[in-house]
Design a protein around this motif. Structure first.
Motif, PDB file in Angstrom:
ATOM      1  N   ILE A  53      40.024  -2.380 -10.345  1.00  0.00           N
ATOM      2  CA  ILE A  53      39.148  -3.438 -10.320  1.00  0.00           C
ATOM      3  C   ILE A  53      38.186  -3.114 -11.395  1.00  0.00           C
ATOM      4  O   ILE A  53      37.634  -4.089 -12.027  1.00  0.00           O
ATOM      5  CB  ILE A  53      38.181  -3.454  -9.073  1.00  0.00           C
ATOM      6  N   GLY A  54      37.845  -1.691 -11.427  1.00  0.00           N
ATOM      7  CA  GLY A  54      36.819  -1.446 -12.809  1.00  0.00           C
ATOM      8  C   GLY A  54      37.492  -1.712 -14.293  1.00  0.00           C
ATOM      9  O   GLY A  54      36.904  -2.415 -14.821  1.00  0.00           O
ATOM     10  N   ASP A  55      38.722  -1.608 -14.210  1.00  0.00           N
ATOM     11  CA  ASP A  55      39.521  -1.845 -15.484  1.00  0.00           C
ATOM     12  C   ASP A  55      39.467  -3.307 -15.708  1.00  0.00           C
ATOM     13  O   ASP A  55      39.558  -3.880 -16.985  1.00  0.00           O
ATOM     14  CB  ASP A  55      40.918  -1.201 -15.353  1.00  0.00           C
ATOM     15  N   LEU A  56      39.579  -4.012 -14.831  1.00  0.00           N
ATOM     16  CA  LEU A  56      39.972  -5.558 -14.697  1.00  0.00           C
ATOM     17  C   LEU A  56      38.741  -5.912 -15.202  1.00  0.00           C
ATOM     18  O   LEU A  56      38.466  -7.030 -16.189  1.00  0.00           O
ATOM     19  CB  LEU A  56      40.352  -6.186 -13.380  1.00  0.00           C
ATOM     20  N   ALA A  57      37.493  -5.727 -14.709  1.00  0.00           N
ATOM     21  CA  ALA A  57      36.059  -6.119 -15.113  1.00  0.00           C
ATOM     22  C   ALA A  57      35.877  -5.707 -16.281  1.00  0.00           C
ATOM     23  O   ALA A  57      35.208  -6.561 -17.286  1.00  0.00           O
ATOM     24  CB  ALA A  57      34.953  -5.704 -14.424  1.00  0.00           C
ATOM     25  N   CYS A  58      36.051  -4.468 -16.863  1.00  0.00           N
ATOM     26  CA  CYS A  58      35.837  -4.149 -18.304  1.00  0.00           C
ATOM     27  C   CYS A  58      36.735  -4.937 -19.364  1.00  0.00           C
ATOM     28  O   CYS A  58      36.279  -4.897 -20.529  1.00  0.00           O
ATOM     29  CB  CYS A  58      36.268  -2.563 -18.437  1.00  0.00           C
ATOM     30  N   ALA A  59      38.022  -5.438 -18.913  1.00  0.00           N
ATOM     31  CA  ALA A  59      38.612  -6.030 -20.056  1.00  0.00           C
ATOM     32  C   ALA A  59      37.792  -7.486 -20.418  1.00  0.00           C
ATOM     33  O   ALA A  59      38.140  -7.787 -21.694  1.00  0.00           O
ATOM     34  CB  ALA A  59      39.865  -6.588 -19.352  1.00  0.00           C
ATOM     35  N   ASP A  60      37.056  -7.759 -19.707  1.00  0.00           N
ATOM     36  CA  ASP A  60      36.231  -9.090 -20.044  1.00  0.00           C
ATOM     37  C   ASP A  60      34.818  -9.229 -19.269  1.00  0.00           C
ATOM     38  O   ASP A  60      34.658 -10.181 -18.656  1.00  0.00           O
ATOM     39  CB  ASP A  60      37.031 -10.420 -19.986  1.00  0.00           C
ATOM     40  N   MET A  61      34.125  -8.217 -19.551  1.00  0.00           N
ATOM     41  CA  MET A  61      32.876  -8.118 -18.587  1.00  0.00           C
ATOM     42  C   MET A  61      31.879  -9.258 -19.263  1.00  0.00           C
ATOM     43  O   MET A  61      31.212  -9.402 -18.505  1.00  0.00           O
ATOM     44  CB  MET A  61      32.297  -6.694 -18.869  1.00  0.00           C
ATOM     45  N   GLN A  62      31.938  -9.531 -20.280  1.00  0.00           N
ATOM     46  CA  GLN A  62      30.891 -10.618 -20.735  1.00  0.00           C
ATOM     47  C   GLN A  62      31.260 -11.942 -19.982  1.00  0.00           C
ATOM     48  O   GLN A  62      30.349 -12.648 -19.878  1.00  0.00           O
ATOM     49  CB  GLN A  62      31.219 -10.947 -22.311  1.00  0.00           C
ATOM     50  N   ARG A  63      32.436 -12.110 -19.476  1.00  0.00           N
ATOM     51  CA  ARG A  63      32.459 -13.397 -18.836  1.00  0.00           C
ATOM     52  C   ARG A  63      32.323 -13.111 -17.252  1.00  0.00           C
ATOM     53  O   ARG A  63      32.596 -14.089 -16.467  1.00  0.00           O
ATOM     54  CB  ARG A  63      34.011 -13.860 -19.100  1.00  0.00           C
ATOM     55  N   LEU A  64      32.129 -12.044 -16.933  1.00  0.00           N
ATOM     56  CA  LEU A  64      31.995 -11.483 -15.135  1.00  0.00           C
ATOM     57  C   LEU A  64      30.695 -12.333 -14.952  1.00  0.00           C
ATOM     58  O   LEU A  64      29.626 -11.755 -15.636  1.00  0.00           O
ATOM     59  CB  LEU A  64      31.952 -10.023 -15.202  1.00  0.00           C
ATOM     60  N   SER A  65      30.786 -13.064 -14.083  1.00  0.00           N
ATOM     61  CA  SER A  65      29.546 -13.486 -13.484  1.00  0.00           C
ATOM     62  C   SER A  65      28.683 -12.418 -12.940  1.00  0.00           C
ATOM     63  O   SER A  65      28.819 -11.376 -12.553  1.00  0.00           O
ATOM     64  CB  SER A  65      29.620 -14.820 -12.537  1.00  0.00           C
ATOM     65  N   SER A  66      27.174 -12.551 -12.912  1.00  0.00           N
ATOM     66  CA  SER A  66      26.131 -11.656 -12.548  1.00  0.00           C
ATOM     67  C   SER A  66      26.621 -11.493 -10.681  1.00  0.00           C
ATOM     68  O   SER A  66      26.432 -10.682 -10.522  1.00  0.00           O
ATOM     69  CB  SER A  66      24.691 -12.155 -12.563  1.00  0.00           C
ATOM     70  N   TYR A  67      26.806 -12.683 -10.446  1.00  0.00           N
ATOM     71  CA  TYR A  67      27.019 -12.566  -8.794  1.00  0.00           C
ATOM     72  C   TYR A  67      28.436 -11.577  -8.553  1.00  0.00           C
ATOM     73  O   TYR A  67      27.987 -10.632  -7.565  1.00  0.00           O
ATOM     74  CB  TYR A  67      27.475 -13.952  -8.069  1.00  0.00           C
ATOM     75  N   ALA A  68      29.617 -11.756  -9.406  1.00  0.00           N
ATOM     76  CA  ALA A  68      30.659 -10.724  -9.041  1.00  0.00           C
ATOM     77  C   ALA A  68      30.286  -9.325  -9.638  1.00  0.00           C
ATOM     78  O   ALA A  68      30.642  -8.471  -9.088  1.00  0.00           O
ATOM     79  CB  ALA A  68      31.741 -11.281  -9.973  1.00  0.00           C
ATOM     80  N   LEU A  69      29.279  -9.235 -10.788  1.00  0.00           N
ATOM     81  CA  LEU A  69      29.025  -7.944 -11.012  1.00  0.00           C
ATOM     82  C   LEU A  69      28.288  -7.151 -10.097  1.00  0.00           C
ATOM     83  O   LEU A  69      28.213  -5.992  -9.799  1.00  0.00           O
ATOM     84  CB  LEU A  69      28.038  -8.176 -12.294  1.00  0.00           C
ATOM     85  N   VAL A  70      27.259  -7.980  -9.419  1.00  0.00           N
ATOM     86  CA  VAL A  70      26.593  -7.270  -8.282  1.00  0.00           C
ATOM     87  C   VAL A  70      27.529  -6.804  -7.134  1.00  0.00           C
ATOM     88  O   VAL A  70      27.557  -5.702  -6.648  1.00  0.00           O
ATOM     89  CB  VAL A  70      25.254  -8.142  -7.875  1.00  0.00           C
ATOM     90  N   ASN A  71      28.383  -7.642  -6.751  1.00  0.00           N
ATOM     91  CA  ASN A  71      29.396  -7.288  -5.868  1.00  0.00           C
ATOM     92  C   ASN A  71      30.282  -6.050  -6.096  1.00  0.00           C
ATOM     93  O   ASN A  71      30.659  -5.241  -5.238  1.00  0.00           O
ATOM     94  CB  ASN A  71      30.063  -8.661  -5.399  1.00  0.00           C
TER      95      ASN A  71
END
Length: 514
Positions: free
Chosen positions: A348-366
């Motif tokens: 999941i961390g790898d998935l987020a790192c692949a495009d973290m700029q597009r990760l919403s703040s809500y998903a980031l917190v979760n």
């Protein structure tokens, strides 16, 4: 002996909202159906459920309007020569408009206010990202055919005239049509004796409804804002329990989603549903899996054996999961106190790192919540988090800021840029903090042994807020103790607060809480 009909008439007269004249025609129904008495305005709240004002929507901060608007004149269900028993005046409707049992509470807010958090709708954003979700979730904004007042009056009249001969499909059809009345008509409808009769007939005939009928009736109840504590829903939960093994996965998820929309906890239904899933979990599609994890998180109940099976499905679909769905997975597991393996968390961390700029703040917190819960330190994720967080923190609500700060503390990661952004953003809006937020922020800075550039302003504002939060500490004494520990770690020792925490009265409160 007082007859069943007389008792029903008395109940309606006793509980009708002020300003209404509700007339109950003579009708017979079994005493066992008395559970369906239409006492909308005086339903008993069940332990563990949300307050009645949130009964149909768990998001008081925002007003949600249905997309269908009737084109007919805005008149109230009125009396006519054809329908002499429907005596609702404009004046009574005006008075009744302040009493909307089971309907969303509307609060006017500034939409730009970063502290606004919609605890019902925000976690459901993922449902908009795949067309497949429409097959097993309820969408409040779905367009519908509006029902005119005259059509509603006619349906209620037919209910009274043909009550002994109404077929189950007709009852379902009437409830579905009435659910599309204009919002201002709902309080009038819910207090109407003829609508009460229709609901009683649905309970009387409940054994004859098939699964699609039950689901459509539940949809109607959601649209109308039936209070989650209404005793009629006990009967419906029992019937859904009996139908679980006959329903498809889409139907079961939709039913669970509708109960969520009603704001009603249905532990018996979920217990059987989870037993079903233990045998059919391999049949879950990607959208069904994500939606199920969301529902599990909101219900806060699940056997851990099932969560382990769902984890294997997450790995199966990991390459197809989008960023919001990754956040939903983490939140569902976090809320249900279910762990994920280090391997899955790194994926999941790898998935987020692949495009973290597009990760919403809500998903980031979760996602950060789950990293904290599992104690997994994904260094690349935390590095990228440190790059984007300082810019996002000013636009995050204080609860989100607290979770970011607590994650850094729990993972023993000190990022000065993140901590400085937190310290700079909090003083102007510290009043939005709950006692829990203040406690965990002080704890985080204390355990990381970090003092930001604006140390005096930061700690002064938080200590002042602790003083203002004193009434809350009578209910949550552990929050005050956490505040004092965090302050002590940072070499702050507010004497008044320490003396209060050591007083016999507070010690008694803390011991009772334990």
């Amino acid at each position: 002996m007082i007859s069943t009909v007389a008792r029903m008439a008395a109940a309606l007269k006793l509980f009708k909202p002020l300003g209404y004249r509700a007339f109950c025609g003579p009708f017979a129904y079994s005493a066992t159906q008395s559970v369906a008495h239409w006492n909308v305005g005086n339903c008993t709240q069940r332990r563990g459920q949300d307050p009645p004002e949130h009964s149909s929507l768990h998001h008081p901060a925002k007003k949600v309007e249905k997309t269908c608007n009737t084109s007919s004149p805005r008149r109230i269900l009125t009396s006519s020569s054809a329908l002499p028993s429907l005596e609702f005046s404009r004046a009574s409707a005006s008075k009744s408009s302040t009493l909307k049992p089971g309907s969303p509470r509307v609060v006017k807010i500034d939409e730009e206010d970063v502290e606004v958090f919609d605890s019902f709708e925000d976690p459901r954003v993922f449902l908009q990202l795949r067309p497949e979700y429409q097959f097993h979730s309820y969408n409040r904004s779905e367009p519908c055919q509006p029902l005119s007042v005259s059509e509603g009056e006619l349906i209620l009249h037919k209910v009274t005239i043909y009550q002994d001969n109404l077929q189950p499909q007709t009852i379902t059809d009437y409830l579905c049509k009435l659910s599309s009345v204009a919002a201002e008509q709902r309080p009038v409808l819910l207090s109407n004796a003829h609508f009460a009769l229709l609901c009683q007939l649905s309970v009387k005939n409940i054994q004859l409804f098939d699964a699609p009928d039950l689901i459509n009736i539940l949809k109607a109840f959601v649209s109308l804002g039936i209070p989650h504590s209404h005793s009629m829903l006990d009967v419906y939960e029992t019937r859904f329990c009996h139908k679980v093994w006959e329903m498809s996965l889409d139907q079961l998820l939709l039913a669970a989603d509708l109960w969520r929309n009603l704001g009603r906890r249905v532990p018996r239904f979920f217990e059987i549903f989870f037993s079903y899933l233990n045998l059919h979990w391999k049949d879950l599609s990607l959208s069904q899996l994500i939606h199920l994890i969301y529902i599990i998180g909101e219900s806060r109940q699940v056997p851990q054996e099932l969560m382990q099976k769902l984890e294997s499905l997450i790995l199966k679909y990991i390459d197809f999961i989008n960023l919001e769905e990754a956040g939903t997975i983490c939140l569902g597991f976090f809320k249900s106190s279910s762990t994920l393996s280090e391997f899955v968390m790194r994926k999941i961390g790898d998935l987020a790192c692949a495009d973290m700029q597009r990760l919403s703040s809500y998903a980031l917190v979760n996602i950060l919540k789950m990293f904290r819960f599992t104690h997994v330190d994904h260094m690349n994720f935390m590095k990228q988090f440190g790059q984007i967080a300082p810019q996002r923190i000013p636009s995050l609500g204080v609860q989100g800021v607290m979770h970011l700060t607590l994650a850094c503390s729990a993972l023993r990661i000190l990022d000065e840029g993140v901590m400085n952004a937190v310290a700079a953003s909090l003083p102007p809006r510290v009043a939005y903090c709950r006692s829990k937020d203040v406690a965990k922020i002080l704890w985080s800075f204390g355990t990381l042994n970090y003092k930001p550039p604006n140390t005096e302003e930061f700690y002064s504002s938080l200590i002042n807020e602790v003083h203002r939060k004193m009434p809350e500490f009578n209910r949550y004494p552990e929050h005050l103790l956490t505040c004092l520990l965090g302050l002590a770690f940072s070499e702050y020792f507010p004497v008044e607060l320490i003396n209060f925490a050591l007083s016999p009265g507070f010690i008694r409160i803390a011991q009772k809480r334990k």
